[in-house]
Every structure is written in C-alpha cells, then in structure tokens.
Scaffold this active site. Structure first.
Site, PDB file in Angstrom:
ATOM      1  N   LYS A  15      11.880  25.542  -2.057  1.00 32.25           N
ATOM      2  CA  LYS A  15      12.726  25.855  -3.215  1.00 32.25           C
ATOM      3  C   LYS A  15      12.420  26.423  -4.508  1.00 32.25           C
ATOM      4  O   LYS A  15      11.430  26.199  -4.237  1.00 32.25           O
ATOM      5  CB  LYS A  15      14.194  25.083  -2.856  1.00 32.25           C
ATOM      6  N   TYR A  17       7.172  25.120 -36.917  1.00 32.27           N
ATOM      7  CA  TYR A  17       8.875  24.891 -36.682  1.00 32.27           C
ATOM      8  C   TYR A  17       9.059  23.749 -37.753  1.00 32.27           C
ATOM      9  O   TYR A  17       8.236  22.641 -37.398  1.00 32.27           O
ATOM     10  CB  TYR A  17       9.459  24.739 -35.611  1.00 32.27           C
TER      11      TYR A  17
END
Length: 369
Positions: A38, A264
């Site tokens: 998965k 940032y």
C-alpha cells in the site's frame, strides 16, 4: 554507483530480495507470506516492488484501497490482492478486477454480498476482520453469530481468511496486551470456524509480530515495513537492508556574515561567518517543515549538515560551514548507512511517515537485483 545529479529515490531490488528472504526464514514452510504494498509500497514504487516480489513467489499482496489494487492489476500482477480498507463505492471495481475485500462491519458485509449477488458471483473470496484491541476497523467477537448468519444466507461469497491486527507488537512493554490480543483472536477464530463449517486461513502478525511472536504466525503473515528494511528495533534493523535511498545535489552555496538570516520568516540567524547549501528538495517532496530549524539533517561527503531555517516547498538550506564541498556535489537524505529511521527520530516521528511522504514528483530509479 553513479552520483545523483538531481533529487532521486533509488529503489534497491537486491535489498528487497534480502529482506523478503530474511523474513521468510522466520516462518514455518507452511506459513504463507503476504506483502503489503500500500501507499506506493511504502513510498517507493508499488508496481516495481510487486513485480519483483511476484518473481520471488510471494503468496499474496495487500493494499489499502481498491484503486491501488487496480494499478497492480493493470501492471500485470496476477497474485491475489487483499484490499484492507475497501469502501462500498469500490465494490464493483473490486469484483471487476478480481480483488479481495476485507469486510469489517455490518454495512460493508451486507453491501458487498448484495454487490456480489448482483454480479452473479459464486464463492467470491472475502476476508473477515475482527477487532481485538487496536480499535480501528473490525467486527467484535460477539458479532460472530451475525456474520455467520449473513454468510449462510448466500452462495455469492466464501471466507478466504479471518484476521486481526496487533496494536503494539514492537513494544516489549506491551507483551501482555499483545498476548491477550492473540488469545482473543484465536478464541474468536475457533468460534467462527465451528459455526461456519469450514476453516478459513488465520492471520494476525505484521512485521514485528513475525519477529516477536513466532507462535502467532498461524496460516499467513502480513509484512510491510520489514520488507522495506526496518524491523522496529535496532537489533532487527541490522539484519535488514533499506530498499529506498533518497538523494539530491547542492544547487548553490552561499557565504553569509554574522546575523544574516536564512529562509522564510528569517527563522535562522547566522552566529558568525557561515556557509550554506541550497538543495532542491522540500516539503512538496516529503521533507516536512518539522525537519527545519535544526531538527533534520542531510549528509554531504560523509558529514552531517543540519537543515537551517524553515523548509521551503521545493528547497532546504543546510549549514556546510565545516564541510568541504562544492555546487553539484551529491547529498544523501537517507540510504543504507544514514537511515530514514534516524532522520525520522530527529523529528520525533517514525520511518513509515518519512518513507510514505516522498512525493511522486521525485524521480524513481530502480536498482536491479
């Protein structure tokens, strides 16, 4: 091996073979092996991983959702595929593509039987999941009579297996709880078999269950993270090989003075003259912002370079003041030496999370067995 020239995820099929064989060596010859593929095979490449495991004669595959199973069928995977968390909207697709659903509550049991009958199915294989303590999905022990009554009303389905999931099989402090789960499941399975009149396969163990609870291997085991190189303990990790290697390059080097800031929100302030390297990988690629501001790191020419400032969408910046390197040099985020589990631990998370987070925009390179 050629050095990375861009951000890439190398997938080592030789390591996959090693891990498969190691885990199988823990089992009795009669115990079947289900490979969990998965989430893009835990962030790698579900198609390439499944194709390779099919050549190794794996018995079963498991995915989370029907759409993941469809991808495998389209790629030529012919082994049985268990869908662990199917939703009723996918039931027709499951039947059309010969996938096998886990049925975990009254609603999905009734709706899948109705869909199977509508498609004139006979003895379509299904898997009944019981909850023994994880409290996520699954019927309760006292649902056995109800489940059997519904199954005996139809010829459209047959129970291929009944199963449950251990909640803390890797935790040595929870051995008592795990043993209670094992006994609860065996008791429920016996009651179910007595009432249904035939014997489905029984399975309970994940990777840690395979390693820590050999008496609970039963008819089949489900291995996920172990196949990809992590055994949920330092000791077992030594016997496994990480399948995925995440690498990148230095795009640019900056020299900054004391009190200059990086990234940032000016989240990092230089403590003196420093060198920084910008690397083309960011939170859109799976390196979450939690790895910023010194929590995470990469390796350049064998030396650790901490991530400084906030992780950007497409880039991170690292401190290379004491590292001899140049623009274009390879950067290792994790590999067989610098493990994903170590990086994950630095941010108080687990290897599963960082592996499955690697974005599909990161180029996959398959390293042959």
């Amino acid at each position: 091996m050629p050095k990375a020239k861009e951000t890439v995820l190398e997938i080592d099929l030789g390591a996959l073979t090693h891990n498969f064989n190691y885990l199988k060596s823990k089992l009795q010859p009669s115990t079947k092996f289900l490979a969990v593929v998965k989430a893009f095979a835990y962030g790698s490449d579900s198609v390439e991983v499944a194709k390779h495991l099919q050549t190794l004669d794996v018995d079963y595959f498991a995915v989370a959702y029907a759409s993941e199973g469809v991808v495998l069928r389209d790629a030529g995977i012919t082994r049985p595929i268990l869908v662990l968390h199917p939703l009723p909207t996918s039931f027709e697709t499951i039947i059309e593509r010969c996938l096998e659903p886990s049925l975990y509550n009254a609603k999905v049991l009734k709706e899948f039987i109705a869909t199977a009958e509508a498609h004139n199915q006979s003895n379509y294989p299904v898997h009944i999941k019981f909850n023994t303590g994880l409290n996520r999905l699954g019927f309760w022990e006292n649902d056995v009579d109800y489940i059997v009554s519904k199954l005996q009303e139809t010829k459209s389905v047959i129970v291929k297996s009944i199963f449950s999931h251990l909640a803390a099989s890797e935790d040595k402090n929870e051995v008592s709880f795990s043993n209670k789960q094992i006994e609860s499941f065996k008791s429920t399975a016996k009651a179910f078999e007595n009432k249904i009149g035939y014997k489905p396969w029984l399975h309970l163990c994940n990777t840690s269950g395979v390693i820590n609870y050999p008496d609970a291997h039963l008819d089949l085991v489900r291995c996920g993270i172990g196949l990809y190189g992590f055994g949920n303990s330092a000791k077992e990790d030594e016997s496994l090989r990480p399948v995925a290697r995440l690498k990148s390059v230095i795009s640019q080097i900056h020299k900054i003075e004391k009190d200059e800031t990086v990234g940032y929100n000016r989240a990092y302030k230089s403590k003196g003259f420093e060198k920084t390297a910008t690397i083309p990988i960011g939170h859109a690629d799976g390196i979450s912002r939690i790895y910023g501001n010194g929590n995470g790191f990469v390796f350049i020419n064998g030396k650790k370079a901490p991530i400084i400032g906030n992780v950007c969408m497409d880039m991170v910046m690292v401190n290379i003041t004491n590292i001899d390197c140049k623009e274009g040099d390879e950067v290792v985020v994790f590999d067989s030496g610098y493990k994903a589990s170590d990086l994950a631990e630095s941010a108080q998370t687990i290897s599963y999370e960082i592996l499955t987070a690697i974005s599909q925009r990161v180029k996959r390179i398959i390293i042959a067995d």
